[in-house]
Design a protein around this motif. Sequence first.
Motif: not given
Length: 104
Positions: A38-49
């Motif tokens: 979960g935490p890494r998925m959130i970070m991944r999405d923030q970076i890709f945005l």
Amino acid sequence: NKSIIFTNGEIYDPTSIIGKKIFLTRPHHVFSYGGNPGPRMIMRDQIFLGNEIDNIKTLLSKEKIDYIIIYKQNVANRIHVNSFEWIKMYNKIYEDNYGIIIKT
């Protein structure tokens, strides 16, 4: 080599196939081994945005990401990257029709 790679590749990502350390693979693989992606998925999405440049720099530094591999539109099984603008702040070391490799 202990480099950590951040990528928008998913299934059949050549980076994982050759055994490199990836920031986040398929989340169900992490769950299978008892982890919480979960935490890494959130970070991944923030970076890709790609919206908050300072936040992206902080996340990449905090997680000790050495390389970013962004696969382009003509590659299957990739996660969409909202903008390539933030990538320009890093050192692009390779680019072809399929992707970009960046050294952070």
